[in-house]
Design an enzyme around this catalytic site. Structure first.
Site, PDB file in Angstrom:
ATOM      1  N   ASP A  69       0.614  -1.318  -0.002  1.00  0.00           N
ATOM      2  CA  ASP A  69      -0.375   0.174   0.225  1.00  0.00           C
ATOM      3  C   ASP A  69       1.048   1.396   0.003  1.00  0.00           C
ATOM      4  O   ASP A  69       1.764   1.461   1.199  1.00  0.00           O
ATOM      5  CB  ASP A  69      -1.397  -0.358   1.473  1.00  0.00           C
ATOM      6  CG  ASP A  69      -2.210   1.011   1.196  1.00  0.00           C
ATOM      7  OD1 ASP A  69      -1.580   2.346   0.714  1.00  0.00           O
ATOM      8  OD2 ASP A  69      -2.708   0.712   1.884  1.00  0.00           O
TER       9      ASP A  69
ATOM     10  N   HIS B 164      -0.586   3.505   1.722  1.00  0.00           N
ATOM     11  CA  HIS B 164      -0.376   3.891   2.408  1.00  0.00           C
ATOM     12  C   HIS B 164      -0.391   3.560   3.972  1.00  0.00           C
ATOM     13  O   HIS B 164      -0.177   2.402   3.760  1.00  0.00           O
ATOM     14  CB  HIS B 164      -2.422   5.068   2.707  1.00  0.00           C
ATOM     15  CG  HIS B 164      -2.393   5.692   2.022  1.00  0.00           C
ATOM     16  ND1 HIS B 164      -2.796   5.504   0.543  1.00  0.00           N
ATOM     17  CD2 HIS B 164      -1.965   6.715   1.590  1.00  0.00           C
ATOM     18  CE1 HIS B 164      -2.484   6.699  -0.028  1.00  0.00           C
ATOM     19  NE2 HIS B 164      -2.325   6.997   0.139  1.00  0.00           N
TER      20      HIS B 164
ATOM     21  N   HIS C 100     -11.096   4.325   5.874  1.00  0.00           N
ATOM     22  CA  HIS C 100     -10.499   3.408   5.643  1.00  0.00           C
ATOM     23  C   HIS C 100      -8.047   3.830   5.627  1.00  0.00           C
ATOM     24  O   HIS C 100      -7.744   3.166   5.257  1.00  0.00           O
ATOM     25  CB  HIS C 100      -9.991   3.495   3.845  1.00  0.00           C
ATOM     26  CG  HIS C 100      -9.358   4.904   2.970  1.00  0.00           C
ATOM     27  ND1 HIS C 100      -9.416   4.948   1.865  1.00  0.00           N
ATOM     28  CD2 HIS C 100      -9.308   6.247   3.666  1.00  0.00           C
ATOM     29  CE1 HIS C 100      -9.113   6.440   1.700  1.00  0.00           C
ATOM     30  NE2 HIS C 100      -9.431   7.770   3.149  1.00  0.00           N
TER      31      HIS C 100
ATOM     32  N   ASP D  76      -3.643  -2.939  -1.769  1.00  0.00           N
ATOM     33  CA  ASP D  76      -4.435  -1.052  -2.103  1.00  0.00           C
ATOM     34  C   ASP D  76      -3.484  -1.584  -3.570  1.00  0.00           C
ATOM     35  O   ASP D  76      -2.299  -0.945  -3.585  1.00  0.00           O
ATOM     36  CB  ASP D  76      -4.286  -0.837  -1.200  1.00  0.00           C
ATOM     37  CG  ASP D  76      -4.706   0.886  -1.089  1.00  0.00           C
ATOM     38  OD1 ASP D  76      -5.367   0.777  -2.283  1.00  0.00           O
ATOM     39  OD2 ASP D  76      -5.188   1.261  -0.011  1.00  0.00           O
TER      40      ASP D  76
ATOM     41  N   ASP E  99      -3.642   1.066  -4.739  1.00  0.00           N
ATOM     42  CA  ASP E  99      -2.364   2.671  -4.772  1.00  0.00           C
ATOM     43  C   ASP E  99      -1.118   2.694  -4.676  1.00  0.00           C
ATOM     44  O   ASP E  99      -0.536   3.971  -4.074  1.00  0.00           O
ATOM     45  CB  ASP E  99      -3.108   3.473  -4.284  1.00  0.00           C
ATOM     46  CG  ASP E  99      -3.123   3.642  -1.713  1.00  0.00           C
ATOM     47  OD1 ASP E  99      -2.201   3.009  -1.867  1.00  0.00           O
ATOM     48  OD2 ASP E  99      -3.859   4.451  -1.637  1.00  0.00           O
TER      49      ASP E  99
ATOM     50  N   GLU F  89      -9.685  -0.509  -3.292  1.00  0.00           N
ATOM     51  CA  GLU F  89      -9.315   0.521  -3.617  1.00  0.00           C
ATOM     52  C   GLU F  89      -9.257   0.908  -5.664  1.00  0.00           C
ATOM     53  O   GLU F  89      -8.822   1.954  -5.771  1.00  0.00           O
ATOM     54  CB  GLU F  89      -8.273   1.310  -3.412  1.00  0.00           C
ATOM     55  CG  GLU F  89      -7.965   1.695  -0.948  1.00  0.00           C
ATOM     56  CD  GLU F  89      -9.180   2.669  -0.982  1.00  0.00           C
ATOM     57  OE1 GLU F  89     -10.039   3.498  -1.805  1.00  0.00           O
ATOM     58  OE2 GLU F  89      -9.580   2.526   0.060  1.00  0.00           O
TER      59      GLU F  89
HETATM   60  N1  ARG Z   1      -5.829   2.587   2.018  1.00  0.00           N
HETATM   61  C1  ARG Z   1      -5.689   3.849   2.075  1.00  0.00           C
HETATM   62  N2  ARG Z   1      -6.548   3.948   0.365  1.00  0.00           N
HETATM   63  N3  ARG Z   1      -5.704   5.448   2.899  1.00  0.00           N
HETATM   64  C2  ARG Z   1      -5.843   6.508   2.624  1.00  0.00           C
HETATM   65  C3  ARG Z   1      -5.755   7.150   3.862  1.00  0.00           C
HETATM   66  C4  ARG Z   1      -4.307   8.874   3.360  1.00  0.00           C
HETATM   67  C5  ARG Z   1      -4.314   9.264   4.895  1.00  0.00           C
HETATM   68  N4  ARG Z   1      -3.235   8.543   5.162  1.00  0.00           N
HETATM   69  C6  ARG Z   1      -5.904   9.367   5.359  1.00  0.00           C
HETATM   70  O1  ARG Z   1      -5.682   9.446   6.656  1.00  0.00           O
HETATM   71  O2  ARG Z   1      -6.708  10.043   5.136  1.00  0.00           O
END
Ligand code: ARG
Length: 322
Positions: free
Chosen positions: A122, A124, A139, A241, A243, A286
């Protein structure tokens, strides 16, 4: 031979942009366009979801729609637990990443005495809590739920009592208490985090294999290193994910971040990881076709999923005795 069970979770309450619940159908359309019989080959179950709260608004900006997300988490937990108890290999295809906590809780519910490791592929870290989130999007919180942490050392928000209460209830899903130890989490291609997430990752020495390391060592070696990192664990869950992929592949996801994996790298990483007999559940999340053109993200995601399923299944085939 163990059989794959597809678990569909068409929820998007945890994302900040709309459309991830359509990702599951977008992947199915991609499979048809690519002339694959994948979705005819495997049984699938649909976890009941309800995105209608999006029409009326969220209860608190510190954990948007968490009052509705808790129900989805419980249902995902039960579906994953049942599949594992049935001896199946669950492959979860979900909307936003928040429900990956339900998956983790389900794995732990099925095998409460086994030590669980998680490989989080991911961009993130998803280590936020209602006490630290910059966006309120759930998320960004599933791994913190699984670790059972509030991360109040570096608190930035004061969520209302109702949210604090739901958060406590969420952490109890599956089995009471943390589902895994923080040092049993490995990230791959994590590159967009906030300070409270970095605090946790540093505090617990959570390893991240950067995209640069994937290039340096090669994706096959990185998969082996990630598995080696979790050698003390009895069972492993892989959360992919999309992304984690570079936006040059496709922008069909809610929170794209430059510097990600190529399709080939992601394919090798996922197919190699599921060869480990310890991996008992894999998930992909996602995909957002409303942000895409020509269904590109769903097509590459499907390609990765199909290759992963084949590797998952083949590596569990019993040798034929002659
Ligand atoms: N699984 C994901 N796409 N997570 C995105 C999180 C982005 C950011 N860290 C938030 O908490 O808003």
């Amino acid at each position: 031979m163990k059989e794959i069970l597809l678990i569909e979770v068409k929820s998007e309450l945890g994302a900040g942009t709309r459309g991830a619940s359509l990702g599951i159908d977008a992947v199915k359309i991609a499979s048809i366009d690519l002339q694959s019989d994948f979705f005819a080959r495997y049984d699938s179950v649909n976890v009941r979801t309800d995105n209608s709260p999006l029409f009326t608004g969220f209860i608190s900006p510190s954990a948007k729609y968490v009052n509705a997300i808790i129900g989805v988490e419980k249902r995902v937990c039960n579906a994953v637990c049942e599949a594992l108890e049935f001896g199946q290999l669950p492959m979860v295809l979900a909307g936003d990443h928040s429900t990956a906590f339900g998956t983790i809780a389900g794995v732990k519910k099925a095998f409460p005495d086994k030590r669980l490791g998680v490989i989080w592929v991911d961009a993130h870290a998803d280590l936020h809590t209602p006490y630290t989130t910059p966006s309120g999007n759930v998320h960004g919180m599933p791994l913190a739920m699984a670790l059972g942490t509030d991360n109040r050392d570096v608190q930035t928000n004061e969520p209302p009592a109702e949210v604090a209460h739901i958060w406590e209830e969420i952490k109890k899903i599956g089995v009471e208490g943390p589902k895994l130890h923080p040092s049993d989490v490995v990230f791959i291609s994590k590159r967009d985090t906030e300070a409270p997430e970095d605090y946790l990752a540093e505090k617990f020495g959570m390893r991240n294999y950067t995209t640069e390391e994937v290039r340096k060592y090669g994706p096959k070696k990185v998969a082996a290193m990630a598995l080696e990192q979790l050698r003390e664990c009895d069972m492993i869950y892989v959360s992919f994910d999309v992304d984690s992929l570079d936006p040059s592949v496709s922008v069909g996801t809610g929170t794209p971040v430059p510097g990600g994996l190529t399709v080939e790298e992601a394919k090798v990483i996922n197919t190699e990881l599921v060869k480990s007999p310890k991996v008992l559940c894999w998930e992909m999340v996602e995909i957002n076709p409303t942000l895409d053109s020509e269904n590109k993200m769903a097509e590459v995601a499907f390609e990765i999923m199909e290759a992963t399923a084949r590797s998952f299944e083949d590596s569990r085939m019993k040798p034929v005795l002659v």
